[in-house]
Design an enzyme around this catalytic site. Structure first.
Site, PDB file in Angstrom:
ATOM      1  N   ARG A  92       0.817  -1.222   0.000  1.00 33.55           N
ATOM      2  CA  ARG A  92       0.000   0.000   0.000  1.00 33.55           C
ATOM      3  C   ARG A  92       0.848   1.268   0.000  1.00 33.55           C
ATOM      4  O   ARG A  92       0.426   2.316  -0.439  1.00 33.55           O
ATOM      5  CB  ARG A  92      -0.923  -0.005   1.219  1.00 33.55           C
ATOM      6  N   LYS A 139      -1.826 -19.588   2.780  1.00 37.86           N
ATOM      7  CA  LYS A 139      -2.764 -20.031   3.803  1.00 37.86           C
ATOM      8  C   LYS A 139      -3.048 -18.878   4.760  1.00 37.86           C
ATOM      9  O   LYS A 139      -2.261 -17.943   4.793  1.00 37.86           O
ATOM     10  CB  LYS A 139      -2.221 -21.254   4.536  1.00 37.86           C
ATOM     11  N   LYS A 197       7.627 -29.868   1.283  1.00 31.01           N
ATOM     12  CA  LYS A 197       8.730 -30.543   1.986  1.00 31.01           C
ATOM     13  C   LYS A 197       9.061 -31.854   1.272  1.00 31.01           C
ATOM     14  O   LYS A 197       8.168 -32.632   0.946  1.00 31.01           O
ATOM     15  CB  LYS A 197       8.333 -30.829   3.442  1.00 31.01           C
ATOM     16  N   HIS A 224      -1.848 -28.703   7.650  1.00 36.62           N
ATOM     17  CA  HIS A 224      -0.602 -29.486   7.592  1.00 36.62           C
ATOM     18  C   HIS A 224      -0.788 -30.944   8.048  1.00 36.62           C
ATOM     19  O   HIS A 224      -0.373 -31.876   7.360  1.00 36.62           O
ATOM     20  CB  HIS A 224       0.485 -28.834   8.444  1.00 36.62           C
TER      21      HIS A 224
HETATM   22  C1  BG6 Z   1       2.696 -22.369   9.806  1.00 43.26           C
HETATM   23  C2  BG6 Z   1       1.982 -22.005  11.076  1.00 43.26           C
HETATM   24  O1  BG6 Z   1       1.781 -22.639   8.781  1.00 43.26           O
HETATM   25  O2  BG6 Z   1       3.502 -23.513  10.028  1.00 43.26           O
HETATM   26  C3  BG6 Z   1       2.953 -21.790  12.208  1.00 43.26           C
HETATM   27  O3  BG6 Z   1       1.218 -20.840  10.873  1.00 43.26           O
HETATM   28  C4  BG6 Z   1       3.883 -22.971  12.351  1.00 43.26           C
HETATM   29  O4  BG6 Z   1       2.270 -21.540  13.432  1.00 43.26           O
HETATM   30  C5  BG6 Z   1       4.500 -23.343  11.010  1.00 43.26           C
HETATM   31  O5  BG6 Z   1       4.888 -22.639  13.286  1.00 43.26           O
HETATM   32  C6  BG6 Z   1       5.261 -24.644  11.110  1.00 43.26           C
HETATM   33  O6  BG6 Z   1       5.931 -24.867   9.894  1.00 43.26           O
HETATM   34  P1  BG6 Z   1       7.264 -25.728   9.851  1.00 43.26           P
HETATM   35  O7  BG6 Z   1       7.581 -25.835   8.407  1.00 43.26           O
HETATM   36  O8  BG6 Z   1       8.293 -24.999  10.655  1.00 43.26           O
HETATM   37  O9  BG6 Z   1       6.914 -27.049  10.490  1.00 43.26           O
END
Ligand code: BG6
Length: 484
Positions: free
Chosen positions: A49, A154, A188, A246
């Protein structure tokens, strides 16, 4: 690594000076460019912005963000920023600003010889997704003379209704084949390897069912707390932040049937089938927790984090027992847990196999043999470990558990960051590792009843494995959580 660099394109980044751009997207794009993975005609247009920023200021900001890049001199970074980065201020839903944006895109493409291939990447607060998508659509930016792709970070919705609304809006202007919903877990390597492991080996698939598997345990434990994200977390909680996306991705990839082909639609179709086979969650199959201060008081409790309400009921831990009602999995508990401020950071999938049908050795050593297990470590220390029983040499007949392990690092060195894979896939047009509209909705459909009547969280001291109630839930279905 692609032999031919992907097509030239303009990468339009909403949230262009934001945290995700600074920490992940910009450094990853730079690394990809520096290692020759991108077309020379790859340009980034940062959008935010702030009207006081221009191309020159944006490039200075970007140089700072890239300053720590290994093996690259300041001069090289500067050269790249000057040649490839641009900036355009856009007030969120101002139609005139989007018209200016459309003009800027055409001018930039003409000046740099780009054919009109565009990525619009929305790294914005979720409340800004609908307005931005609508504004892009109304300004005619959903199509161009080349291809146009829309990437949505997300969280995609916060319940079934909001996810459906967002899909409806996105589909008003964009085809599903243009939409890339991000779940960074899919980027991953070890998550992708679940497909290779299951369907590239003849060894495991015959055992991958209710006849041979006793239970499946999925853990995503984090040692960090919510850091400085109270504003977001107080509206999200662990169920929305981690489980709906996840952990559910890990679940569907572990449980799905073999896809008809190694193609985006075939894979995503099988994942949706798993989601649709999940039995509704009953009260005794879910435990919520919230971290309190650690026993030594060195780590503060969730409610003492800056920005968190003093009586917040937001969950930072979730444990669930899920049942997949299909021929493969009927009766096999899938137990899932995730939490902040747990003893260590680990993401793993543990497959516990059934006992041998006859306890042949019990009379000999007075003990049942341990059951075999396969533990897939998604992160850190990526790899897997298979445990099995051997006879201890010498007199008598006692058994001992031994382990066979594979570590990615021993064979392949460090693994690429998930965003590297995801960004390349967007640029190359491969949707396999992105969430389909149906998948996002099926997942929210399953979790929304639980969101509507969330249980009260049990406190657990920071640095521990979660509340006792979660252990009891595990025991009730004959499984102990693996130690952390
Ligand atoms: C994110 C979440 O999507 O994933 C976080 O918003 C979290 O809260 C993170 O810490 C974990 O990702 P990774 O790749 O570190 O396991």
């Amino acid at each position: 690594m692609p032999k031919i660099p992907p097509a030239p394109c303009l990468f339009v980044m909403f949230g262009g000076t934001g945290d995700l751009m600074e920490r992940k997207i910009l450094p990853t794009l730079y690394q990809l460019a520096a290692s020759g993975m991108l077309n020379n005609k790859f340009h980034i247009l940062g959008i935010a912005r702030d009207e006081s920023i221009d191309d020159a200021k944006f490039r200075i900001w970007a140089r700072k963000a890239l300053a720590g890049t290994k093996g690259k001199t300041a001069a090289k970074i500067r050269q790249w920023c000057d040649a490839h980065l641009h900036y355009q201020p856009v007030a969120q839903t101002d139609p005139a600003a989007y018209e200016r944006l459309a003009m800027r895109l055409s001018t930039l493409e003409r000046a740099t010889g780009l054919p009109g291939n565009r990525v619009f990447y929305l790294a914005l607060p979720p409340g800004a997704f609908p307005g931005t998508i609508e504004s892009l659509g109304k300004a005619g930016l959903n199509t161009s003379t080349g291809w146009t792709r829309l990437v949505i970070e997300k969280p995609f919705g916060r319940d079934l209704k909001s996810a459906q609304d967002l899909n409806l809006l996105a589909h008003k202007y964009f085809e599903e084949t243009q939409i890339y919903r991000i779940d960074h877990y899919l980027g991953k390597e070890t998550v992708q390897n679940l497909l290779a492991f299951r369907f590239g080996n003849a060894l495991f698939e015959p055992l991958w069912n209710r006849d041979h598997i006793e239970s499946v345990q999925i853990t995503v434990a984090e040692s960090l707390g919510i850091e400085d994200r109270a504003g977001y977390y107080e509206n999200a909680g662990a169920l929305r932040d981690m489980v709906q996306n996840h952990l559910t991705q890990l679940l569907t990839l572990t449980a799905m049937e073999a896809p008809a082909a190694f193609e985006a639609d075939a894979i995503r179709y099988e994942k949706v089938k798993v989601l649709r086979s999940l039995a509704p969650i009953t009260d005794d199959n879910v435990v919520f927790g919230q971290y309190a201060a650690s026993k030594d008081k060195k780590m503060q409790g969730y409610r003492d984090e800056p920005g968190v309400a003093a009586r917040s009921q937001m969950e930072t831990f979730v444990a669930l027992r899920l049942e997949i009602e299909n021929w493969r999995w009927q009766g096999v508990p899938f137990i899932l847990r995730t939490g902040k401020r747990m003893p260590r950071r680990v993401t793993e999938i543990a497959i516990q196999f059934r006992k041998p049908p006859i306890a042949l050795f019990r009379a000999l050593d007075g003990e049942n043999p341990h059951t075999n297990s396969l533990v897939i470590t998604v992160q850190p220390d990526e790899g897997f470990e298979l445990s099995f029983e051997v006879k201890v040499p010498g007199e008598g007949f006692s058994l001992k558990t031994q382990r066979m392990a594979f570590r990615y690092a021993d064979v392949f060195g460090p693994l690429p960051d998930g965003y590297e894979t995801l960004l390349m896939d967007v640029i190359e047009g491969d949707q396999t590792l992105f969430v389909h509209a149906d998948e996002a909705e099926a997942s929210w459909q399953f979790y929304t009843p639980l969101l509507d009547k969330k249980p009260k969280p049990h406190p657990y001291p920071a640095g521990t494995c979660g509340p006792k109630a979660a252990d009891e839930m595990g025991e009730a279905c004959g499984t102990n959580w693996r130690p952390l």
